[in-house]
Design an enzyme around this catalytic site. Structure first.
Site, mmCIF file in Angstrom:
data_model
loop_
_atom_site.group_PDB
_atom_site.id
_atom_site.type_symbol
_atom_site.label_atom_id
_atom_site.label_comp_id
_atom_site.label_asym_id
_atom_site.label_seq_id
_atom_site.Cartn_x
_atom_site.Cartn_y
_atom_site.Cartn_z
ATOM 1 N N LYS A 48 0.858 -1.186 0.000
ATOM 2 C CA LYS A 48 0.000 0.000 0.000
ATOM 3 C C LYS A 48 0.895 1.238 0.000
ATOM 4 O O LYS A 48 1.626 1.498 0.951
ATOM 5 C CB LYS A 48 -0.902 0.018 1.238
ATOM 6 C CG LYS A 48 -1.654 1.334 1.391
ATOM 7 C CD LYS A 48 -2.547 1.377 2.616
ATOM 8 C CE LYS A 48 -2.914 2.822 2.930
ATOM 9 N NZ LYS A 48 -3.851 2.938 4.054
ATOM 10 N N ALA B 42 -9.797 5.073 4.294
ATOM 11 C CA ALA B 42 -9.758 6.220 5.207
ATOM 12 C C ALA B 42 -11.085 6.956 5.302
ATOM 13 O O ALA B 42 -11.748 7.206 4.299
ATOM 14 C CB ALA B 42 -8.676 7.231 4.813
ATOM 15 N N GLY B 43 -11.448 7.264 6.535
ATOM 16 C CA GLY B 43 -12.595 8.120 6.795
ATOM 17 C C GLY B 43 -13.856 7.414 7.252
ATOM 18 O O GLY B 43 -14.777 8.056 7.738
#
Lengths: 67, 267
Positions: free
Chosen positions: B108, B195-196
């Site tokens: 990643k 993310a988030g």
């Protein structure tokens, strides 16, 4: 001789030390890690075949939790 | 006899690797390795991200390590470049990761632009991706939700594009579903929201939009009960995926349609 390991100065008796010897001194036998010297990766198969010398900057890294 | 729920045989394929779970899990911020493992078990995730850091030289040699709790026979590791602010740092980190993990090349890539927002620096990200792909890495890439950048990263050869839903660790959920839809519509590689995500419905929405997977860490690790939240996320991703494949009904604005027959009303 003095070498830098993960940013800290370590002093060893003698003029050189192999990665394999260093691993034993640092109690890292059997652990999973990778080693870099002066920005270059030392492959595991070379651990016995090269010497770290005075002033070398060594990084020993492993995997930790992260996202 | 009633019809059975169709078997969709719906694996996630990333760079030729096949996964049953579409939920990818980060391993940071847990209270212990035991809790990390329990949450991952509850999530039934197969891909786990790990960070690459200097080893703690003062540690007791008998102390267990993260990788001992998550053996490579059971999980696919996804080493990340979290904390890297330049392509050079990210490349260096992933080369070390490949050496550490015996040649494992699925990674990643994230190159950050700013320590306050952790927003990705897409210029550095693209530079790093080009070099890593040339060196034989399979690059899953964290990026902004910019459809043009997402397409460029795919064209370079990234094996999965991972746009943010909102800022890393913010739990703000999916702030721009419209951009995600454009990215998904144009993509020929898996799109994984990274993310988030804050709670289960965020993950479901991502999957209903047509994302191929969801990567999360904080939403599980900082839940009051991480193991229960991990289980919730597993179901959320699965139900979002099933709803996407099932195909939702059309929305009818301002027009109701009764579900019960109009004919035969008792008068």
């Amino acid at each position: 001789m003095k070498i830098y390991i993960n940013g800290n100065i370590k002093e060893f008796i003698g003029k050189k030390i192999t990665p394999a010897e260093l691993i034993i001194k640092l109690n890292l036998n059997g652990k999973r890690f990778a080693i870099e010297r002066n920005g270059e990766i030392i492959p595991k198969e070379n651990f016995g075949g090269i010497d770290f010398n005075d002033g070398d900057k060594i990084e020993i890294i492993g995997a930790v939790g992260g996202g | 006899m009633a019809d059975k729920i169709p078997n969709t045989n719906d694996n996630l394929i990333i760079a030729g690797r096949s996964f049953t779970s579409r939920l990818l899990i980060g391993t940071g911020k847990y209270n212990s390795f035991k809790e990390t493992r329990s949450a991952i078990d509850a999530s039934q995730s197969e891909i786990v991200t790990v960070a690459i850091r200097r080893i703690n030289l003062g540690q007791n040699p008998d102390d267990p390590s993260l990788l001992e709790f998550l053996p490579s026979e059971e999980f696919t590791y996804l080493p990340n470049t979290a904390g890297c602010y330049s392509s050079d740092d990210a490349i260096r980190t992933l080369r070390l990761a490949r050496e550490l993990l015996d040649g494992h090349n699925l990674v990643k890539l994230e190159v950050l632009g700013d320590p306050e927002t952790l927003y990705p620096n897409v210029v550095e990200t693209i530079n790093a991706a080009k070099i890593l792909i040339k060196e034989g890495f399979d690059v899953m890439v964290y990026t902004s939700d910019d459809p043009i950048i997402a397409k460029q990263l795919e064209d370079i050869g990234c094996c999965a594009i991972m746009p943010l839903a909102s800022l890393i660790g913010s739990g703000m959920g999916i702030l721009n579903p419209w951009n995600l839809e454009i990215i998904i519509d144009k993509a020929n590689v898996p799109i994984i929201v990274d993310a988030g995500v804050g709670t289960a419905s965020d993950a479901t929405i991502a999957m209903e939009l047509g994302c191929d997977g969801v990567l999360m860490n904080t939403a599980i690790a900082l839940a009051d009960n991480p193991i229960l939240m991990a289980s919730a996320m597993k179901k959320a991703v699965e139900s979002g995926r099933e709803a996407f494949i099932a195909g939702r009904m059309d929305k009818k604005l301002y027009t109701a349609s009764p579900s019960s027959p109009i004919k035969g009303l008792i008068k």
